[in-house]
Design an enzyme around this catalytic site. Structure first.
Site, PDB file in Angstrom:
ATOM      1  N   CYS A  94       0.828  -1.204   0.000  1.00 47.41           N
ATOM      2  CA  CYS A  94       0.000   0.000   0.000  1.00 47.41           C
ATOM      3  C   CYS A  94       0.869   1.263   0.000  1.00 47.41           C
ATOM      4  CB  CYS A  94      -0.890  -0.004   1.240  1.00 47.41           C
ATOM      5  SG  CYS A  94      -1.838   1.502   1.392  1.00 47.41           S
ATOM      6  N   GLU A 124       3.416  -5.595   8.904  1.00 49.45           N
ATOM      7  CA  GLU A 124       3.694  -4.197   8.542  1.00 49.45           C
ATOM      8  C   GLU A 124       4.854  -3.661   9.392  1.00 49.45           C
ATOM      9  OE1 GLU A 124       0.283  -1.490   8.823  1.00 49.45           O
ATOM     10  OE2 GLU A 124       1.717   0.103   9.259  1.00 49.45           O
ATOM     11  N   SER A 221      -7.401 -10.498  11.340  1.00 48.51           N
ATOM     12  CA  SER A 221      -7.410  -9.090  10.943  1.00 48.51           C
ATOM     13  C   SER A 221      -7.531  -8.181  12.167  1.00 48.51           C
ATOM     14  CB  SER A 221      -8.571  -8.852   9.975  1.00 48.51           C
ATOM     15  OG  SER A 221      -8.872  -7.479   9.929  1.00 48.51           O
ATOM     16  N   SER A 264     -10.258  -5.736   5.160  1.00 44.94           N
ATOM     17  CA  SER A 264      -9.797  -6.812   4.276  1.00 44.94           C
ATOM     18  C   SER A 264     -10.942  -7.752   3.885  1.00 44.94           C
ATOM     19  CB  SER A 264      -8.658  -7.578   4.957  1.00 44.94           C
ATOM     20  OG  SER A 264      -8.975  -7.854   6.299  1.00 44.94           O
TER      21      SER A 264
HETATM   22  S1  SF4 Z   1      -5.709   0.024   5.829  1.00 44.55           S
HETATM   23 FE1  SF4 Z   1      -5.615  -0.190   3.608  1.00 44.55          FE
HETATM   24  S2  SF4 Z   1      -5.333   1.874   2.747  1.00 44.55           S
HETATM   25 FE2  SF4 Z   1      -4.827   1.881   4.941  1.00 44.55          FE
HETATM   26  S3  SF4 Z   1      -2.614   1.530   5.048  1.00 44.55           S
HETATM   27 FE3  SF4 Z   1      -3.579  -0.455   5.280  1.00 44.55          FE
HETATM   28  S4  SF4 Z   1      -3.700  -1.279   3.204  1.00 44.55           S
HETATM   29 FE4  SF4 Z   1      -3.314   0.919   3.029  1.00 44.55          FE
END
Ligand code: SF4
Length: 280
Positions: A94, A124, A221, A264
């Site tokens: 992203c 992440e 999630s 998601s």
């Molecule tokens: S929630 Fe979606 S738009 Fe926001 S940083 Fe994560 S992948 Fe990107």
């Protein structure tokens, strides 16, 4: 049974683009493997596998010509590791995650010590920190962690949030660092998509018409769990992955069911759940 959807729910722009990129790749005859779940949703993983793009958990396990990096991003070193194995890369990271990679790199070059507010096991956060010298950063998510670090050696500190966090939940933690350290700056790194879904879930939960709330999303999630937390504070709320998880007993006294979904969760799963509810 009447169903009321939250004003904002489901796929964020980052996940929508990642999903589209992989589907286009598969439709064009591409053969690839995704490193980790493309998004944290078991249904999407299954759908990708049916398209011929399986999920693997390490670069060494990729036998296909292409490796797919998910929306959460990967440590920069993974790009070299994949290329060294002769793999092509389909990068669906992203844009907002890349913004943090870039900002963190700049902050480090400007002499800041980095603090990531988030889960050290989340992909992440691993992406941001894996390649860094451990002396250059801390990952903090709890008050005692913020209290137990000696922040005095760091002249300048830059705080980054994992994109999907609710900043309010970590305000005390960040304020603790600010009280104990010098020169603390905050990066504005919370993703608006997550916040919009959360704000809409709050409005739905406060709606006097709504009796029960169904939150749809993957088991792993984090942002779906946050939505459930918000809803459960005000109303009975249940987390499901799809229509088959709904227990009719939850809804026996309900006239109106509120519906929301993590970022998601694909549209077709939300439609499926709504159809099941209206048919009850
Ligand atoms: S929630 Fe979606 S738009 Fe926001 S940083 Fe994560 S992948 Fe990107």
């Amino acid at each position: 049974m009447k169903v009321k959807r939250a004003a904002k729910y489901g796929f964020c722009s980052g996940v929508r683009i990642a999903d589209l990129k992989v589907k286009r790749f598969a439709a064009g005859g591409g053969r690839g493997a995704i490193l980790g779940q493309v998004v944290h949703n078991e249904r999407v993983v299954e759908e990708m596998e049916n398209l011929g793009v399986r999920t693997v958990h390490e670069i060494a396990a990729v036998e296909e010509p292409t490796i797919v990096f998910s929306a959460h991003g990967v440590p920069p070193y993974f790009h070299d590791a994949a290329r060294n194995r002769g793999l092509q890369i389909l990068d669906t990271t992203c844009k907002f995650v890349y913004d943090i990679h870039r900002e963190a790199k700049k902050a480090l070059a400007d002499g800041f010590h980095l603090v990531f507010i988030g889960d050290p096991k989340h992909r992440e956060v691993i992406g941001y920190t894996n390649d860094l010298d451990p002396a250059t950063y801390h990952i903090v998510s709890k008050m005692d962690e913020a209290e137990n670090v000696d922040w005095s050696p760091y002249a300048k500190i830059k705080v980054f949030y994992q994109t999907t966090l609710n900043a309010e939940d970590f305000e005390d933690v960040v304020q603790t660092i600010e009280r104990r350290a010098r020169g603390v700056e905050r990066g504005d790194t919370i993703c608006y998509a997550t916040k919009e879904n959360q704000d809409a879930a709050r409005v739905l939960a406060a709606d006097p018409e709504v009796d029960v709330i169904i939150v749809i999303g993957g088991k792993k999630s984090a942002n779906t769990r946050h939505l459930w937390d918000i809803c459960a504070e005000a109303k009975p709320a249940y987390l499901v992955q799809g229509a088959t998880d709904i227990d009719p007993a939850w809804l026996k006294d309900a006239g109106v069911v509120g519906l929301t979904a993590g970022s998601s969760t694909p549209d077709y799963v939300i439609d499926e759940v709504e159809q099941a509810l209206t048919g009850m």
